[in-house]
Design an enzyme around this catalytic site. Structure first.
Site: not given
Length: 375
Positions: A151, A193, A290, A296-297
């Site tokens: 992050d 994320m 879409r 988590h990749l």
């Protein structure tokens, strides 16, 4: 080893070092473990890997690390020690299902630290790990922090390791979505994320050529998003890429919470904003949309060369702090050099994207919309 190094070590009396990886995993953790262990062993220290983050410190699970344990792990993702984001000694969950009780197990953590006769613990982790580390230091534990989080939201360091690797994954995903979006003339929304910080979406979106970037620090307006994708359509550009941070929110809305888990220090698990925005775009523009959730990749796989180098620098500098008995500090990147800061200062506030950040201004200058009329 030269005579100066021997003299420093004999005076320091630091002999036994513990190391743990707390919070979510990310590329570069093993590189730090290697960066700590190899020089420590050369100095004659013993290194003990505490298993599964703070859970191992509370439960009493560790193993001694030798050169063979850390050989060949520089490029390996994850952590050979295991990790956990639910092992806060000060917020320890006991029980199952609806009968979970939160207790304080910090005394057990301190007891194991003393039983193992550790001179210091090097804790690798993000904001949550550094908060726990600081609390343990107030109980008398000698601690050193190493900043890790995809992050990139720790204020005291210019960059955390793991972030560059996550940005690489996002930019490559956008490259791939670009071709399928253009082939089918669709709006492709990608959710990334970052929790309360927008660095991954901002840097990944900028590197991957996103047309719209939505981050928590700049609340968006749906009409601005619709206008951007429609304007591109009118220009003959029959597709658009939207990169949205999991913590993004509209000017009159809230972050979308996927679930709450009281076993975590921060119980909120974000997720779902990508699907929601994709449906809103389709409903309000008539354009086909879409969505893709990277999830988590972004945390897995091999670290980028930048993260391998940064992690190694962090690890080798952390062991130097231990040898010099400079406890209660965290290694930090300042410019091109590794320095150290007090852990309590490192956690005083989160590093968030500023609306006038150069990356924001650069993205805006090349036509990226942040879902707002003004920046």
């Amino acid at each position: 080893m030269n005579s100066v190094e021997v003299t420093v070590i004999s005076k320091s009396k630091v002999k036994r070092i513990g190391i743990l990886t707390g919070g979510g995993d990310c590329p570069g953790l093993n590189a730090v473990i290697r960066g700590v262990t190899k020089p420590a062993l050369d100095y004659g220290l013993k290194v003990f890997g505490i298993l599964d983050g703070f859970e191992g410190l509370v439960d009493g699970r560790m193993q001694e690390l030798f050169n063979a344990d850390v050989s060949g792990i520089l490029a390996t993702g994850g952590t050979i020690l295991g990790s956990s984001n639910k092992g806060d000694p000060f917020h320890w969950p006991e029980g199952k299902d609806n009968k979970i009780k939160i207790t304080d197990r910090s005394a057990a953590a301190l007891k194991n630290y003393e039983h193992w006769e550790l001179d210091a613990v090097i804790a690798i982790g993000g904001d949550g790990t550094m908060h726990i580390t600081h609390q343990l230091s107030q109980l008398g534990m000698n601690v050193i922090g190493v900043p890790k989080t995809i992050d990139n939201d720790l204020e005291a360091t210019d960059q955390t390791f793991g972030h560059d690797s996550a940005v690489y994954v996002v930019s490559e995903a956008l490259d791939r979505l670009h071709t399928t979006a253009s082939s089918h003339h669709r709006i492709m929304v990608i959710e990334v994320m970052g929790r309360y910080a927008g660095w991954i979406a901002l840097n990944g979106g900028l590197a991957g050529g996103a047309d719209v970037i939505l981050i928590p620090e700049i609340p968006f307006e749906y009409d601005a998003i619709y206008e951007k994708v429609l304007a591109r359509s009118r220009m003959g550009k029959r597709f658009s890429l939207v990169c949205v941070a999991e913590g993004a929110k509209s000017v009159d809305g809230k972050m979308i919470v996927k679930e709450k888990d009281i076993k975590r220090t921060d119980p909120i698990r974000l997720g779902g904003i990508g699907e929601f925005i994709s449906k809103k775009i389709s409903e309000n523009t008539g354009l086909e949309s879409r969505y893709t959730v990277l999830g988590h990749l972004q945390r897995g796989g091999s670290p980028t060369p930048y993260d391998r180098i940064l992690s190694t620098k962090f690890g080798t500098n952390a062991i130097q702090l231990a040898i010099k008995k400079q406890f209660g500090r965290m290694v930090a990147l300042k410019g091109s050099e590794i320095k150290s800061v007090k852990i309590k200062d490192a956690i005083s506030r989160q590093k968030l994207v500023k609306p006038k950040d150069q990356a924001v201004l650069a993205a805006s200058a090349v036509g990226v919309s942040f879902g707002t009329e003004k920046l």
